[in-house]
Design an enzyme around this catalytic site. Structure first.
Site, short mmCIF file in Angstrom:
data_model
loop_
_atom_site.label_atom_id
_atom_site.label_comp_id
_atom_site.label_asym_id
_atom_site.label_seq_id
_atom_site.Cartn_x
_atom_site.Cartn_y
_atom_site.Cartn_z
N ARG A 44 1.20 -0.99 -0.41
CA ARG A 44 0.17 -0.07 0.68
C ARG A 44 0.72 1.33 -0.18
NH1 ARG A 44 2.60 2.13 3.25
NH2 ARG A 44 1.60 3.68 3.73
N ARG A 86 -7.76 -0.64 -6.71
CA ARG A 86 -7.85 0.52 -6.43
C ARG A 86 -8.16 1.22 -6.65
NH1 ARG A 86 -4.96 1.02 -1.48
NH2 ARG A 86 -6.60 1.66 0.06
N GLN A 193 -2.03 1.61 10.10
CA GLN A 193 -0.99 2.03 9.45
C GLN A 193 -0.03 2.80 9.75
OE1 GLN A 193 -3.92 2.63 8.02
NE2 GLN A 193 -3.83 2.18 6.28
N ASP A 234 -1.86 10.65 -1.57
CA ASP A 234 -2.44 9.21 -3.40
C ASP A 234 -3.07 10.14 -4.30
OD1 ASP A 234 -3.15 8.39 -0.01
OD2 ASP A 234 -3.00 6.46 -1.91
N LYS A 245 -5.50 9.44 2.68
CA LYS A 245 -5.75 8.26 3.95
C LYS A 245 -6.62 9.78 4.75
CE LYS A 245 -5.35 4.82 4.48
NZ LYS A 245 -5.98 4.29 3.47
#
Lengths: 360, 360
Positions: A44, A86, A193, A234, A245
């Site tokens: 990830r 994704r 995470q 991202d 996130k």
């Protein structure tokens, strides 16, 4: 331990769902296994997803040799399968587009040469990634004051990329320059995470940190214990809005309310100039069990309805600067990002952008 | 199932550490067991802690009959032990002060009568608590619009009090009036009182809700999906600053940034007029394992340093109103709270305060 590595015809991934308790390597021998690894978050982080997908295309090229449908058709189908894993991180699409363009340009090669060319390209992307992280580290470290107490959310270290790290790369670069830094690590629910991965990386780097729940960030900001916030991204879009996130937007609002600088750190492969603004970014919705269960142990009563968006969007107005591998963009972000992209991707030197802006 | 109940010489508590998977009753036969139950959060929520402590004094009075040191000395020591269990919620001190004053006034009674008088007082406090919750429900329900989507943090339902609930009591009252409401439930890390307890209560009340991680609140506020925030409080001080579960302050900042009304709901036993402002409130720091482990399963690497404040303080400027059992206080909170307290605790009717203020 490397985030990802291609060896003997297989993609080796450090299984991030097992950290920090076990460092397990998973071996992907076909592109379906890469899809599974991306979807289940064994790998990830936007840049790492892109790189894993690039190697997934190499695996698909290996597989294609034995398929009846024809190499090009098989490869296109594999790329679509990888593309669908994704929806939010743009590096995935960037990496697949780049591999697909090369595959089409080299369609005349025999199977062995074709695989070799694709493997060389994916390897080159991995090298570029590390280089770009080190460049961001250098640009960003200048913005980190001596003694800085830096809050970060999720994981943006070597585990999120090929090597080095984006936001954690900047922190690492500042640390390597001899600056004393301290990191507030948001645990980053639901998948932790921060608690699992960022702590693990900071321990290995001997950078001091304190783990907190996401709900504590505001409290420590109010006490004056946070000097700046630094996170990965991202997807950064044309106007400077950025997806990251879930929880990042909240941290940005809190930082703004406490007059604390807020930085995104992302390579240009994360910048999506084709999307004008953040409201156009597709946010991945993940399954309820990520919120209602923990390691198979149920938290909430049966029948509980859950919302589980994996990302949120931070509007550019809350962002102090976006640290890219081509330089540091500030408001007006649309203009600065376009300058950094340049007609040939580099007409302006990074320093020309830095020079014109107030370094907070 | 009742939060707490005194029967046959013992305090029965619904063990909130075991919910929602099991509804287990723990029996406290002496005050030490009550101390343990409060410290380990088998009973939690400011009003419920106060009530449990009051019954703990009854248990201590029962024990005192067999002690050599003398009843008064034994009881004072027990009260100090109960007082030291948790530092932030003021209801604990309020309840113990009330029981201690009565014990001193009734020191002449024989043992059996003494215990009976203390038991009657604790029982009266339990009755008053439910009555006060219902009053807050009525005051607060007026502030809940039809169709309201209400975000709450932690648990402020029947489990946090003797019966009915504070913030959840208001939501319940609005629901009982036939208003359609929907609740966004913050899971409330680290101990997940939202995910475990608030969901459980809302299911029993047939009030629709969606569980989210704390880090998602901002995202749904930005989307316009939250109409108001309503939470309980552990201590409201003279200027209107309020301590509540860690994360509440962050929610208040976010609500303010999104122009969403933010309400505290707390009985006057939670109001501490002797403390001038929130910076004087002692914040309980709890052990690291609450953050680093989950049901015995380690989340973060060994050696991880953790901060774990159990509460934070929301400054009055972020609060739209404080709904108490004596009426609704608004800015200037210092003046309104003092008015509600009154020279005899009730010179002004609640409505006179309500009438003079803008109902948002």
């Amino acid at each position: 331990v490397k985030t990802l590595e291609f060896r003997d015809g297989a993609l080796l991934l450090l299984d991030q769902t097992r950290l920090p308790l076990s460092a397990v390597i998973v071996e992907c021998r076909d592109h379906h296994q890469v899809c599974e690894a991306i979807q289940s978050l064994r790998v990830r982080g936007a840049p790492a997803i892109g790189l894993a997908a690039a190697f997934g295309v190499v695996l698909a090229a290996q597989e294609a040799a034995g398929e009846d449908v024809g190499r090009g058709v098989y490869l296109d189908a594999a790329i679509e399968e990888l593309r669908a894993t994704r929806p939010t991180a743009v590096n995935l699409f960037w990496a697949l587009d780049r591999m697909q363009a090369l595959a089409r340009a080299q369609a005349h090669l025999d199977d062995a040469s074709f695989v070799a060319v694709l493997l060389a390209e994916a390897g080159e992307m991995l090298r570029e990634d590390e280089e770009s992280n080190r460049r961001m580290g250098a640009f960003g470290a200048d913005l980190v004051p001596e003694g800085a107490r830096i809050l970060t959310h999720c994981n943006s270290g070597a585990l999120a990329v090929g090597a080095y790290g984006t936001a954690l790369g900047v922190i690492r670069a500042a640390h390597d320059q001899g600056k004393r830094v301290h990191v507030w690590v948001d645990e980053t629910r639901p998948l932790l995470q921060g608690a699992r991965l960022t702590t693990w990386e900071l321990q290995q780097l001997s950078i001091p940190f304190t783990l907190i729940t996401d709900s504590m960030a505001a409290h420590f900001m109010a006490r004056g214990d946070v000097d700046l916030v630094m996170v990965g991204a991202d997807r950064v879009v044309a106007n400077g809005d950025a997806a990251n996130k879930i929880g990042t937007y909240g941290v940005a609002v809190l930082a703004h309310a406490h007059d604390i600088p807020f930085y995104f750190v992302a390579p240009f492969s994360t910048v999506d100039l084709a999307t004008p603004s953040g409201d156009r970014i597709v946010i991945e919705q993940r399954k309820s069990e990520e919120v209602t269960s923990f390691h198979g142990h149920r938290i909430a009563p049966e029948g509980t309805v859950v919302a589980n968006p994996a990302f949120d969007v931070t509007p550019a107005r809350l962002t102090t600067a976006i640290i890219t591998d081509r330089g540091v963009a500030r408001a007006p972000f649309g203009e600065h990002l376009a300058n950094l992209a340049g007609p040939a991707g580099g007409d302006d030197s990074p320093n020309s952008v830095l020079a014109g802006t107030d370094r907070r």
